[in-house]
Design a protein around this motif. Structure first.
Motif, PDB file in Angstrom:
ATOM      1  N   HIS A 109       3.870  17.760  11.505  1.00 42.66           N
ATOM      2  CA  HIS A 109       5.340  17.845  11.573  1.00 42.66           C
ATOM      3  C   HIS A 109       6.008  16.902  10.581  1.00 42.66           C
ATOM      4  N   ASN A 110       5.316  15.818  10.250  1.00 39.22           N
ATOM      5  CA  ASN A 110       5.855  14.856   9.278  1.00 39.22           C
ATOM      6  C   ASN A 110       5.425  15.165   7.848  1.00 39.22           C
ATOM      7  N   GLY A 111       4.803  16.319   7.648  1.00 36.83           N
ATOM      8  CA  GLY A 111       4.455  16.743   6.287  1.00 36.83           C
ATOM      9  C   GLY A 111       3.107  16.241   5.783  1.00 36.83           C
ATOM     10  N   PHE A 112       2.268  15.774   6.682  1.00 35.24           N
ATOM     11  CA  PHE A 112       0.948  15.261   6.286  1.00 35.24           C
ATOM     12  C   PHE A 112      -0.160  16.242   6.662  1.00 35.24           C
ATOM     13  N   LYS A 113      -1.288  16.085   5.985  1.00 30.58           N
ATOM     14  CA  LYS A 113      -2.473  16.845   6.357  1.00 30.58           C
ATOM     15  C   LYS A 113      -3.326  15.975   7.267  1.00 30.58           C
ATOM     16  N   VAL A 114      -4.211  16.634   8.025  1.00 32.76           N
ATOM     17  CA  VAL A 114      -5.077  15.852   8.923  1.00 32.76           C
ATOM     18  C   VAL A 114      -6.536  16.280   8.763  1.00 32.76           C
ATOM     19  N   LYS A 115      -7.393  15.281   8.730  1.00 29.95           N
ATOM     20  CA  LYS A 115      -8.832  15.545   8.767  1.00 29.95           C
ATOM     21  C   LYS A 115      -9.413  14.851   9.988  1.00 29.95           C
ATOM     22  N   GLY A 116     -10.241  15.580  10.730  1.00 25.69           N
ATOM     23  CA  GLY A 116     -10.977  14.984  11.831  1.00 25.69           C
ATOM     24  C   GLY A 116     -12.282  14.420  11.289  1.00 25.69           C
ATOM     25  N   VAL A 117     -12.643  13.240  11.787  1.00 23.73           N
ATOM     26  CA  VAL A 117     -13.910  12.608  11.387  1.00 23.73           C
ATOM     27  C   VAL A 117     -14.826  12.705  12.603  1.00 23.73           C
ATOM     28  N   ARG A 118     -16.000  13.301  12.442  1.00 25.15           N
ATOM     29  CA  ARG A 118     -16.821  13.566  13.621  1.00 25.15           C
ATOM     30  C   ARG A 118     -17.846  12.449  13.884  1.00 25.15           C
ATOM     31  N   MET A 138       0.842  -1.204   0.000  1.00 21.17           N
ATOM     32  CA  MET A 138       0.000   0.000   0.000  1.00 21.17           C
ATOM     33  C   MET A 138       0.884   1.263   0.000  1.00 21.17           C
ATOM     34  N   ALA A 139       0.462   2.265  -0.753  1.00 24.41           N
ATOM     35  CA  ALA A 139       1.271   3.489  -0.859  1.00 24.41           C
ATOM     36  C   ALA A 139       1.272   4.251   0.461  1.00 24.41           C
ATOM     37  N   ASP A 140       2.331   5.025   0.683  1.00 29.83           N
ATOM     38  CA  ASP A 140       2.383   5.862   1.884  1.00 29.83           C
ATOM     39  C   ASP A 140       1.217   6.837   1.879  1.00 29.83           C
ATOM     40  N   VAL A 141       0.763   7.194   3.057  1.00 22.96           N
ATOM     41  CA  VAL A 141      -0.381   8.096   3.140  1.00 22.96           C
ATOM     42  C   VAL A 141       0.057   9.554   3.067  1.00 22.96           C
ATOM     43  N   ARG A 142      -0.816  10.405   2.551  1.00 26.52           N
ATOM     44  CA  ARG A 142      -0.523  11.844   2.516  1.00 26.52           C
ATOM     45  C   ARG A 142      -1.488  12.625   3.407  1.00 26.52           C
ATOM     46  N   THR A 143      -2.664  12.083   3.597  1.00 27.43           N
ATOM     47  CA  THR A 143      -3.611  12.704   4.540  1.00 27.43           C
ATOM     48  C   THR A 143      -4.038  11.647   5.540  1.00 27.43           C
ATOM     49  N   ILE A 144      -3.982  12.039   6.797  1.00 26.49           N
ATOM     50  CA  ILE A 144      -4.375  11.128   7.881  1.00 26.49           C
ATOM     51  C   ILE A 144      -5.688  11.620   8.471  1.00 26.49           C
ATOM     52  N   GLY A 145      -6.591  10.684   8.728  1.00 27.31           N
ATOM     53  CA  GLY A 145      -7.830  11.015   9.426  1.00 27.31           C
ATOM     54  C   GLY A 145      -7.729  10.564  10.867  1.00 27.31           C
ATOM     55  N   VAL A 146      -8.566  11.138  11.720  1.00 26.57           N
ATOM     56  CA  VAL A 146      -8.599  10.696  13.121  1.00 26.57           C
ATOM     57  C   VAL A 146     -10.043  10.755  13.609  1.00 26.57           C
ATOM     58  N   LEU A 147     -10.451   9.708  14.333  1.00 23.38           N
ATOM     59  CA  LEU A 147     -11.804   9.710  14.898  1.00 23.38           C
ATOM     60  C   LEU A 147     -11.789   9.091  16.284  1.00 23.38           C
ATOM     61  N   THR A 148     -12.814   9.427  17.076  1.00 26.50           N
ATOM     62  CA  THR A 148     -13.023   8.803  18.380  1.00 26.50           C
ATOM     63  C   THR A 148     -14.351   8.059  18.314  1.00 26.50           C
ATOM     64  N   SER A 149     -14.407   6.892  18.965  1.00 28.03           N
ATOM     65  CA  SER A 149     -15.547   5.988  18.786  1.00 28.03           C
ATOM     66  C   SER A 149     -15.870   5.282  20.099  1.00 28.03           C
ATOM     67  N   GLY A 150     -17.146   4.987  20.337  1.00 27.76           N
ATOM     68  CA  GLY A 150     -17.541   4.324  21.584  1.00 27.76           C
ATOM     69  C   GLY A 150     -17.594   5.319  22.733  1.00 27.76           C
ATOM     70  N   GLY A 151     -17.564   4.815  23.951  1.00 28.24           N
ATOM     71  CA  GLY A 151     -17.638   5.695  25.123  1.00 28.24           C
ATOM     72  C   GLY A 151     -16.442   6.628  25.186  1.00 28.24           C
ATOM     73  N   ASP A 152     -16.676   7.890  25.533  1.00 25.32           N
ATOM     74  CA  ASP A 152     -15.548   8.823  25.587  1.00 25.32           C
ATOM     75  C   ASP A 152     -14.677   8.537  26.816  1.00 25.32           C
ATOM     76  N   ALA A 153     -13.472   9.081  26.808  1.00 23.46           N
ATOM     77  CA  ALA A 153     -12.542   8.857  27.914  1.00 23.46           C
ATOM     78  C   ALA A 153     -11.601  10.046  28.020  1.00 23.46           C
ATOM     79  N   PRO A 154     -11.276  10.468  29.256  1.00 21.50           N
ATOM     80  CA  PRO A 154     -10.343  11.580  29.422  1.00 21.50           C
ATOM     81  C   PRO A 154      -8.989  11.237  28.791  1.00 21.50           C
ATOM     82  N   GLY A 155      -8.469  12.143  28.007  1.00 22.69           N
ATOM     83  CA  GLY A 155      -7.203  11.896  27.307  1.00 22.69           C
ATOM     84  C   GLY A 155      -7.414  11.710  25.815  1.00 22.69           C
ATOM     85  N   MET A 156      -8.659  11.489  25.395  1.00 23.07           N
ATOM     86  CA  MET A 156      -8.881  11.345  23.946  1.00 23.07           C
ATOM     87  C   MET A 156      -8.446  12.618  23.215  1.00 23.07           C
ATOM     88  N   ASN A 157      -8.719  13.774  23.815  1.00 25.67           N
ATOM     89  CA  ASN A 157      -8.327  15.021  23.135  1.00 25.67           C
ATOM     90  C   ASN A 157      -6.806  15.160  23.053  1.00 25.67           C
TER      91      ASN A 157
END
Ligand code: ADP
Ligand code: F6P
Length: 328
Positions: free
Chosen positions: A32-41, A1-20
């Motif tokens: 810092h590693n040259g990638f873009k980020v998208k949050g998935v809500r 699989m090719a290296d990624v250029r955009t990374i997504g991030v999501l939180t799922s299930g019960g919330d927990a302190p430290g997720m942020n």
């Protein structure tokens, strides 16, 4: 699989302190590693509904000390359907997301595995739950904060319990696991601790309270995990009633509930969340997916998701003996 250029991030299930704190680390390390980020809500729902937000360095400023999840969270039963997973993968590809960090529990990891294998999106799971009940890791993000919150609440209950010569039955979270109950019970010096991993013998507890009362003990703290209370008709309230009826000690029940999922994360949760988030980005930026990040013997490691899901972890019941030896 090719290296990624955009990374997504999501939180799922019960919330927990430290997720942020974990989200912050993912965003900053990726940029810092040259990638873009998208949050998935709202967890996997966001993947299905194209609910993506661009996340820049400043969007995650000052969130390490906050609780809840800035990305919102949800449970998404339809994600068990392979067609839904493939649809979500298409949405990811259209949004340019080639790698995804999934912060949640075992169910979330199953979704991450399917998205990697069926959808071709590299996913890395981070263990996030206050219950510490994820087998592949000795520590889950949120656990320490939840224990500290519960401990503070039980300390406060002891104040009033002592003044009134009462018994307090305190129900702490943990539907399937007694990690919070056992450790909080030890920390507050509970008279009795009931966890789902060990049979709860009501008569044994009642006899111990009766004996201790005869010897002059006048207030009691009984810590009961949610998973134990659920098995008893009437839950913690009925345990309290039984104690009062049989021992004669006035008893109150308190269910701590969701307060245990709130509060500013402790240093442990912030640091582990940050280290795990950073580690996940290192994997994704190398084109590695289908992994879960974990902590073993204090070291951050990673496992294949299937391997992680098959691992077993047991509550250190030796702690129960410690509790028995220092209570009553
Ligand atoms: P919690 O224990 O707080 O519900 P989990 O991480 O175990 O957290 O579950 C979060 C969500 O993951 C659930 O809503 C579940 O529907 C979803 N999920 C996605 N894919 C799967 C799957 N293949 N199997 C089980 N759950 C899945
Ligand atoms: O966060 C873990 C946990 O608190 C379990 O102990 C509990 O059974 C469950 O989540 C309840 O979560 P909810 O009320 O969000 O369904």
């Amino acid at each position: 699989m090719a290296d990624v250029r955009t990374i997504g991030v999501l939180t799922s299930g019960g919330d927990a302190p430290g997720m942020n704190a974990a989200v912050r680390a993912v965003v900053r390390a990726a940029i810092h590693n040259g990638f873009k980020v998208k949050g998935v809500r709202r967890g996997y729902n966001g993947l299905i509904r194209n609910d993506f937000i661009d996340l820049d360095m400043r969007d995650v400023s000052g969130i390490a000390q906050t609780t809840g999840t800035m990305l919102y969270t949800a449970r998404c039963p339809e994600f068990k359907d392979p067609e839904v997973v493939k649809h979500a993968a298409e949405n990811c590809k259209r949004a340019g997301i080639e790698g995804l960090v999934v912060i949640g529990g075992d169910g979330s990891f199953r979704g991450a595995r399917d998205l990697t294998n069926l959808g071709g999106i590299n996913c890395v799971g981070l263990p996030g739950t206050i219950d510490n009940d994820i087998s592949c890791t000795e520590y889950t993000i949120g656990y320490d904060t939840a224990m500290n919150t519960a401990m503070e609440m039980v300390d406060k209950l002891r104040d009033t319990s002592r003044s009134h010569d009462r018994c307090s039955v305190v129900e702490v979270m943990g539907r399937h696991a007694g990690y919070i109950a056992l450790n909080v019970g030890l920390a507050v010096g509970a008279s009795y601790i009931a966890v789902p991993e060990r049979p709860f013998v009501m008569e044994d507890m009642l006899a111990k309270i009766t004996d201790a009362y005869k010897e002059g003990k006048r207030h009691f703290i009984i810590v009961v995990a949610e998973g134990v209370a659920e098995r008893i008709e009437g839950g913690s309230t009925s345990i309290a009633k039984k104690i009062e009826e049989i021992t004669g000690v006035e008893t109150r029940a308190t269910v701590l509930g969701h307060v245990q999922r709130g509060g500013s994360p402790t240093v442990t949760d912030r640091v582990i969340a940050t280290r795990m988030g950073h580690y996940a980005v290192q994997l994704l930026t190398q084109g590695i997916g289908n992994r879960v990040v974990a902590q073993q013997h204090g070291v951050i490691v990673d496992y294949d998701i299937n391997e992680a899901l098959q691992m077993k972890k047991t509550l250190p019941l030796g702690l129960y003996e410690v509790a028995d030896d220092v209570s009553f």
